[in-house]
Design a protein around this motif. Structure first.
Motif, short mmCIF file in Angstrom:
data_model
loop_
_atom_site.label_atom_id
_atom_site.label_comp_id
_atom_site.label_asym_id
_atom_site.label_seq_id
_atom_site.Cartn_x
_atom_site.Cartn_y
_atom_site.Cartn_z
N THR A 76 55.14 14.62 23.84
CA THR A 76 56.15 15.66 24.33
C THR A 76 57.47 15.45 24.16
O THR A 76 58.46 16.48 23.79
N THR A 80 59.54 17.76 21.61
CA THR A 80 60.65 18.41 22.14
C THR A 80 61.95 18.19 21.31
O THR A 80 62.75 19.15 21.28
N ALA A 84 63.63 20.97 19.61
CA ALA A 84 65.05 21.50 20.20
C ALA A 84 66.21 21.25 19.44
O ALA A 84 67.35 22.08 19.50
N ILE A 142 55.12 20.80 25.24
CA ILE A 142 56.33 21.24 24.33
C ILE A 142 56.91 22.58 24.54
O ILE A 142 58.05 23.11 24.42
N GLN A 145 58.80 23.28 27.45
CA GLN A 145 60.17 22.45 27.46
C GLN A 145 61.26 23.20 26.58
O GLN A 145 62.26 23.09 26.96
N LEU A 146 60.58 23.94 25.48
CA LEU A 146 61.67 24.26 24.52
C LEU A 146 62.53 25.36 25.13
O LEU A 146 63.80 25.11 24.60
N SER A 149 65.17 23.32 26.74
CA SER A 149 65.76 22.22 25.59
C SER A 149 66.87 22.77 24.63
O SER A 149 67.90 22.34 24.28
N ALA A 198 62.30 16.09 29.69
CA ALA A 198 60.90 16.17 29.15
C ALA A 198 59.85 14.95 29.54
O ALA A 198 58.58 15.35 29.83
#
Length: 274
Positions: A76, A80, A84, A142, A145-146, A149, A198
């Protein structure tokens, strides 16, 4: 000279900050301190019997569960950071048609509770052959999280002086070379912020593994700890649960303490820029 009333007012406001900060620190630290206390408390006093039961019980936390959590967190964090960074660099340094609309659509994902689409993602992972897998779970984490991020990395790249990038281009650097040699060192606090956030999220995530993982040998630490709560004839083993909470919190506390300065710098610069 400053008026005495101003001095008293400044001192009073500082004391207000101290009292508020201390109260908040106690409020947030109390559950963790209580868990640490309960994790070493036994019927006969204090000891590590609860931790021994946590790691040696057949339904407890095993090395496989810890390695599963480490693998999911590593995938992850790595995924990420890569996506990102590239996305933030594109949004922050390049001009292309529909850039602002696409960025707003990316941020709009933050308004969608991920729990509402986990079942759809589970079906999608089945089509891709990634159901009940750590890779599939990492891809889902992921994805969620994007938005944050990419937002952080775009702000970090926009905060870098344009002259640095222009001088690199004059020296013959390509866009990729400029990113690797000039921009990445300049946005290190942002990278630390994104990576640490993350990790904290993926390491302690419970709901997504609960929905996406079926095999016990692929359970993460969070699922193993919860699975142990009814290991003793249907009764909840609170002491072992508290030991599991402390065990899961230690890596987060250590990493945050080690990277706190860069984390705060990256988060603050992103907030101010945004």
């Amino acid at each position: 000279m400053r008026p005495a009333s101003a001095v008293r007012g400044g001192a009073g406001s500082r004391w207000g900050y101290y009292v508020t900060g201390t109260a908040l620190a106690i409020l947030f630290l109390f559950p963790l301190v209580w868990s640490a206390f309960a994790s070493v408390r036994t019927d006969t006093g204090f000891g590590l019997e609860n931790y021994d039961r946590l790691f040696t019980s057949a339904d407890g936390v095993g090395l496989r569960h810890v390695l599963n959590s480490v693998a999911v967190s590593a995938l992850t964090v790595g995924g990420t950071l890569v996506v990102a960074t590239l996305g933030g660099y594109a949004f922050g340094r390049f001009r292309f048609p529909g850039r602002d609309v696409l960025f707003l659509l990316t941020l709009a994902i933050l308004m969608v509770p991920y729990a509402t689409i986990l079942i759809a993602l589970y079906v999608l992972l089945g089509w891709l052959g990634l159901e009940d897998s750590l890779v599939g779970l990492s891809l889902v984490l992921i994805t969620f999280q994007l938005p944050f991020s990419v937002f952080m990395m775009r702000n970090s790249f926009e905060a870098v002086p344009l002259e640095l990038e222009e001088s690199a281009r004059v020296d013959g650097c390509t866009s990729a070379g400029t990113l690797v040699r000039i921009m990445l060192p300049a946005v290190r606090p942002g990278l630390v912020t994104v990576g640490l956030f993350a990790f904290l999220t993926s390491w302690s995530e419970f709901f997504a593994p609960l929905i996406l993982l079926n095999s016990t040998d692929r359970f993460t630490t969070t699922l193993a700890v919860v699975n142990m709560r009814t290991a003793s004839h249907g009764s909840i083993d609170y002491a072992a649960l508290e030991a599991g909470v402390v065990f899961m919190a230690v890596p987060c506390l250590v990493l945050f303490a080690a990277m706190q300065r860069s984390y705060v710098r990256g988060f603050t610069s992103g907030a101010v820029k945004g």
